[in-house]
Design a protein around this motif. Structure first.
Motif, PDB file in Angstrom:
ATOM      1  N   SER A 163       0.827  -1.212   0.000  1.00  0.00           N
ATOM      2  CA  SER A 163       0.000   0.000   0.000  1.00  0.00           C
ATOM      3  C   SER A 163       0.855   1.253   0.000  1.00  0.00           C
ATOM      4  O   SER A 163       0.508   2.258  -0.629  1.00  0.00           O
ATOM      5  CB  SER A 163      -0.915  -0.013   1.234  1.00  0.00           C
ATOM      6  OG  SER A 163      -1.692   1.157   1.302  1.00  0.00           O
ATOM      7  N   ALA A 164       1.990   1.205   0.686  1.00  0.00           N
ATOM      8  CA  ALA A 164       2.844   2.390   0.804  1.00  0.00           C
ATOM      9  C   ALA A 164       3.675   2.640  -0.448  1.00  0.00           C
ATOM     10  O   ALA A 164       4.079   3.783  -0.708  1.00  0.00           O
ATOM     11  CB  ALA A 164       3.771   2.231   2.012  1.00  0.00           C
ATOM     12  N   THR A 165       3.935   1.589  -1.241  1.00  0.00           N
ATOM     13  CA  THR A 165       4.852   1.740  -2.370  1.00  0.00           C
ATOM     14  C   THR A 165       4.166   1.650  -3.722  1.00  0.00           C
ATOM     15  O   THR A 165       4.796   1.942  -4.744  1.00  0.00           O
ATOM     16  CB  THR A 165       5.941   0.655  -2.327  1.00  0.00           C
ATOM     17  OG1 THR A 165       5.322  -0.645  -2.376  1.00  0.00           O
ATOM     18  CG2 THR A 165       6.767   0.771  -1.059  1.00  0.00           C
ATOM     19  N   ARG A 166       2.887   1.256  -3.750  1.00  0.00           N
ATOM     20  CA  ARG A 166       2.217   1.041  -5.031  1.00  0.00           C
ATOM     21  C   ARG A 166       2.035   2.347  -5.779  1.00  0.00           C
ATOM     22  O   ARG A 166       1.597   3.348  -5.222  1.00  0.00           O
ATOM     23  CB  ARG A 166       0.847   0.385  -4.803  1.00  0.00           C
ATOM     24  CG  ARG A 166       0.063   0.186  -6.081  1.00  0.00           C
ATOM     25  CD  ARG A 166      -1.219  -0.597  -5.820  1.00  0.00           C
ATOM     26  NE  ARG A 166      -2.082   0.080  -4.873  1.00  0.00           N
ATOM     27  CZ  ARG A 166      -2.961   1.011  -5.198  1.00  0.00           C
ATOM     28  NH1 ARG A 166      -3.068   1.402  -6.464  1.00  0.00           N
ATOM     29  NH2 ARG A 166      -3.720   1.568  -4.283  1.00  0.00           N
ATOM     30  N   ARG A 167       2.307   2.287  -7.068  1.00  0.00           N
ATOM     31  CA  ARG A 167       2.012   3.396  -7.974  1.00  0.00           C
ATOM     32  C   ARG A 167       0.827   2.991  -8.845  1.00  0.00           C
ATOM     33  O   ARG A 167       0.864   1.946  -9.483  1.00  0.00           O
ATOM     34  CB  ARG A 167       3.216   3.700  -8.884  1.00  0.00           C
ATOM     35  CG  ARG A 167       4.422   4.247  -8.126  1.00  0.00           C
ATOM     36  CD  ARG A 167       5.553   4.532  -9.104  1.00  0.00           C
ATOM     37  NE  ARG A 167       6.714   5.061  -8.433  1.00  0.00           N
ATOM     38  CZ  ARG A 167       7.851   5.376  -9.056  1.00  0.00           C
ATOM     39  NH1 ARG A 167       7.942   5.207 -10.373  1.00  0.00           N
ATOM     40  NH2 ARG A 167       8.876   5.855  -8.374  1.00  0.00           N
ATOM     41  N   PRO A 168      -0.212   3.785  -8.888  1.00  0.00           N
ATOM     42  CA  PRO A 168      -1.375   3.407  -9.690  1.00  0.00           C
ATOM     43  C   PRO A 168      -0.999   3.209 -11.158  1.00  0.00           C
ATOM     44  O   PRO A 168      -0.269   4.000 -11.739  1.00  0.00           O
ATOM     45  CB  PRO A 168      -2.334   4.595  -9.531  1.00  0.00           C
ATOM     46  CG  PRO A 168      -1.905   5.262  -8.261  1.00  0.00           C
ATOM     47  CD  PRO A 168      -0.421   5.077  -8.193  1.00  0.00           C
ATOM     48  N   ALA A 169      -1.504   2.108 -11.736  1.00  0.00           N
ATOM     49  CA  ALA A 169      -1.280   1.863 -13.162  1.00  0.00           C
ATOM     50  C   ALA A 169      -2.225   2.719 -13.978  1.00  0.00           C
ATOM     51  O   ALA A 169      -3.128   3.349 -13.456  1.00  0.00           O
ATOM     52  CB  ALA A 169      -1.510   0.370 -13.473  1.00  0.00           C
ATOM     53  N   HIS A 170      -1.989   2.739 -15.307  1.00  0.00           N
ATOM     54  CA  HIS A 170      -2.842   3.527 -16.197  1.00  0.00           C
ATOM     55  C   HIS A 170      -4.301   3.109 -16.029  1.00  0.00           C
ATOM     56  O   HIS A 170      -4.645   1.948 -16.136  1.00  0.00           O
ATOM     57  CB  HIS A 170      -2.417   3.312 -17.644  1.00  0.00           C
ATOM     58  CG  HIS A 170      -3.290   4.035 -18.626  1.00  0.00           C
ATOM     59  ND1 HIS A 170      -3.300   5.403 -18.740  1.00  0.00           N
ATOM     60  CD2 HIS A 170      -4.210   3.569 -19.513  1.00  0.00           C
ATOM     61  CE1 HIS A 170      -4.164   5.753 -19.675  1.00  0.00           C
ATOM     62  NE2 HIS A 170      -4.744   4.657 -20.154  1.00  0.00           N
ATOM     63  N   GLY A 171      -5.158   4.059 -15.748  1.00  0.00           N
ATOM     64  CA  GLY A 171      -6.579   3.748 -15.597  1.00  0.00           C
ATOM     65  C   GLY A 171      -6.967   3.361 -14.193  1.00  0.00           C
ATOM     66  O   GLY A 171      -8.154   3.292 -13.886  1.00  0.00           O
ATOM     67  N   ALA A 172      -6.018   3.070 -13.316  1.00  0.00           N
ATOM     68  CA  ALA A 172      -6.365   2.599 -11.986  1.00  0.00           C
ATOM     69  C   ALA A 172      -7.004   3.696 -11.150  1.00  0.00           C
ATOM     70  O   ALA A 172      -7.895   3.442 -10.345  1.00  0.00           O
ATOM     71  CB  ALA A 172      -5.111   2.064 -11.274  1.00  0.00           C
ATOM     72  N   ASP A 173      -6.521   4.947 -11.319  1.00  0.00           N
ATOM     73  CA  ASP A 173      -7.130   6.045 -10.563  1.00  0.00           C
ATOM     74  C   ASP A 173      -8.604   6.188 -10.883  1.00  0.00           C
ATOM     75  O   ASP A 173      -9.431   6.371  -9.990  1.00  0.00           O
ATOM     76  CB  ASP A 173      -6.403   7.367 -10.888  1.00  0.00           C
ATOM     77  CG  ASP A 173      -5.096   7.493 -10.135  1.00  0.00           C
ATOM     78  OD1 ASP A 173      -5.015   6.929  -9.027  1.00  0.00           O
ATOM     79  OD2 ASP A 173      -4.188   8.149 -10.654  1.00  0.00           O
ATOM     80  N   ARG A 174      -8.938   6.103 -12.176  1.00  0.00           N
ATOM     81  CA  ARG A 174     -10.335   6.258 -12.571  1.00  0.00           C
ATOM     82  C   ARG A 174     -11.199   5.148 -11.982  1.00  0.00           C
ATOM     83  O   ARG A 174     -12.274   5.389 -11.460  1.00  0.00           O
ATOM     84  CB  ARG A 174     -10.419   6.241 -14.103  1.00  0.00           C
ATOM     85  CG  ARG A 174     -11.832   6.432 -14.619  1.00  0.00           C
ATOM     86  CD  ARG A 174     -11.874   6.459 -16.135  1.00  0.00           C
ATOM     87  NE  ARG A 174     -11.447   5.191 -16.724  1.00  0.00           N
ATOM     88  CZ  ARG A 174     -10.272   4.993 -17.316  1.00  0.00           C
ATOM     89  NH1 ARG A 174      -9.390   5.954 -17.391  1.00  0.00           N
ATOM     90  NH2 ARG A 174      -9.957   3.820 -17.829  1.00  0.00           N
ATOM     91  N   GLU A 175     -10.715   3.901 -12.067  1.00  0.00           N
ATOM     92  CA  GLU A 175     -11.518   2.795 -11.555  1.00  0.00           C
ATOM     93  C   GLU A 175     -11.617   2.860 -10.035  1.00  0.00           C
ATOM     94  O   GLU A 175     -12.635   2.515  -9.459  1.00  0.00           O
ATOM     95  CB  GLU A 175     -10.906   1.462 -11.993  1.00  0.00           C
ATOM     96  CG  GLU A 175     -10.964   1.275 -13.504  1.00  0.00           C
ATOM     97  CD  GLU A 175     -11.170  -0.181 -13.882  1.00  0.00           C
ATOM     98  OE1 GLU A 175     -11.341  -1.001 -12.974  1.00  0.00           O
ATOM     99  OE2 GLU A 175     -11.170  -0.472 -15.085  1.00  0.00           O
TER     100      GLU A 175
END
Length: 456
Positions: free
Chosen positions: A435-447
């Motif tokens: 959780s602390a290191t994950r970078r959202p992948a393309h489209g992940a923010d929207r979902e």
């Protein structure tokens, strides 16, 4: 309500009952032990046999869905699960119960990839995010409700069935869902992939998972004989051979059982680790609570279920509004549960409330983000791998926690519970690291935003 959204409850019922049955047997363990005279190893196989068959069959059943149609495989899995549930409820001995549980696991494996594939076919964009948010909630609620439902059913003892009712209750529910499957789920579309099934690869991946879980389930009871260590040594060789075979098939232009390219998608592999740890934590906590509350504290099934209700309530309330600080809350909750051991049911229930909230805030965003990290052309492979990791994580979490729990039991029930919970605290720290290191992948923010708002 459109047919598309009317289909969602049918899919979620399948998700709920197959996930529930991984956990519901936990609270029935003392009753099963007393009724059938099961020893510790047999009890663990009742739990692990289901999850092992589930995990081992997921990859191949995903490919079968591609070949023969997801609706057809969904219906077949649901029918088999109904029959296997009846077999569990009517079992006359431990060996029959274990065999029926394995059959349930096979049926659940047929169902799970089809559910994920059908969700992808039925929904797009924000609707897809909402559907997967409901999927994550159904998975989480089923896992945490297993303790409560199992306790209520055993305590109610309908028609004198006792623990058997935990399995027989599936029969009418699954029959109702099966009756609606043909009307509400979309028909199969021809697969663009060449026909054929890599049976050798299926055998390798199943053998590798069996080689990990079986010795962990049976080793302590049998004094860790040589075959247990041989199995553990063979596991990485079998799984490595599976990977090599899949790469070789792809290089020759043939269709592998699993597209290994999915692991190269940004953040997918790291996300799978977090999913495995989370589901392992949930399964391990269920196992510890089932034994500690009834055998350790001497609570009747209904009272044990009441304590577990706090975990369920926390999850449900938090899942209505996913929050990015779910992982820290989960770690804090498990630490509180560890400290509440020996303090009585009320402090334990309050600690479980916090733990459930952490899981509820975390579950749906984590599952959605892992799938959102994968490109559309690899979504089917990703769904199969995600389902496998969920179930394998649950099996390994329950098995490892159970092994540590029983190993510490000579020091008393409190010591055993604390030892098992210490394993879970360590596992939750791994989820926190993701959780602390994950970078959202393309489209992940929207979902993720759509999933957060799906219940509002």
């Amino acid at each position: 309500m459109s047919t598309r959204w009317a289909a969602l409850p049918v899919l979620l019922v399948a998700v709920f009952v197959t996930t529930l049955d991984f956990y519901v047997a936990n609270l029935a363990v003392p009753s099963i032990r007393a009724d059938l005279g099961a020893d510790d190893a047999a009890v663990q196989l009742v739990i692990a046999g289901y999850g092992l068959a589930y995990a081992a069959g997921l990859v191949v059943s995903g490919r079968l869905g591609d070949l023969y149609g997801h609706r057809r495989l969904f219906a077949a899995g649901l029918a088999l699960f109904t029959v296997a549930s009846a077999g569990c409820g009517l079992a006359t001995g431990t060996s029959v119960l274990v065999a029926a549980r394995v059959a349930q696991g096979v049926a659940a494996a047929l169902l799970a990839p089809q559910v994920l594939a059908l969700l992808g076919l039925l929904y797009r964009g924000a609707a897809r995010a909402r559907a997967f948010a409901w999927y994550g909630t159904a998975v989480g609620l089923a896992g945490l409700s297993g303790q409560v439902i199992g306790g209520l059913v055993v305590a109610a003892d309908p028609m004198g069935l006792g623990w058997r009712a935990c399995f027989l209750v599936n029969v009418p529910i699954c029959l109702a869902a099966l009756a609606l499957t043909g009307r509400l789920l979309p028909r199969a579309t021809p697969s663009p992939l060449p026909r054929g099934l890599d049976l050798g690869g299926a055998a390798l991946v199943a053998g590798g998972l069996v080689a990990v879980v079986l010795p962990l389930a049976e080793g302590r009871e049998q004094g860790w004989p040589g075959w247990t260590w041989a199995c553990l040594a063979a596991a990485p060789l079998l799984l490595g051979a599976f990977g090599w075979r899949q790469r070789r098939l792809a290089a020759r232009g043939r269709v592998p059982l699993l597209d290994l390219g999915v692991f190269r998608e940004q953040g997918f592999a790291w996300g799978l680790v977090a999913v495995g740890l989370l589901f392992g934590t949930s399964a391990g906590l269920s196992f510890v609570l089932a034994l500690y509350l009834q055998d350790g504290l001497g609570l009747p099934p209904l009272a044990a279920a009441a304590v577990c209700t706090a975990l369920n309530a926390g999850f449900f309330a938090a899942s209505l509004r996913p929050w990015r600080f779910g992982a820290p809350v989960l770690v804090a909750g498990l630490v509180l549960v560890h400290h509440a051991v020996g303090a009585g049911p009320l402090p334990l229930g309050l600690a479980l409330l916090v733990t459930g909230a952490g899981m509820g805030w975390l579950m749906s965003p984590l599952l959605s983000s892992v799938l959102a990290a994968v490109r559309a052309e690899r979504s089917a492979a990703a769904a199969g791998v995600l389902g496998t990791v969920q179930e394998a994580g649950g099996v390994l979490g329950g098995t490892v926690t159970g092994a540590v729990f029983f190993a510490a039991l000579d020091g008393g029930w409190d010591a055993a519970a604390r030892a098992g919970l210490a394993v879970l605290v360590v596992a939750s720290l791994g989820v926190l690291a993701h959780s602390a290191t994950r970078r959202p992948a393309h489209g992940a923010d929207r979902e993720r935003r759509a999933a957060r708002s799906s219940f509002t």
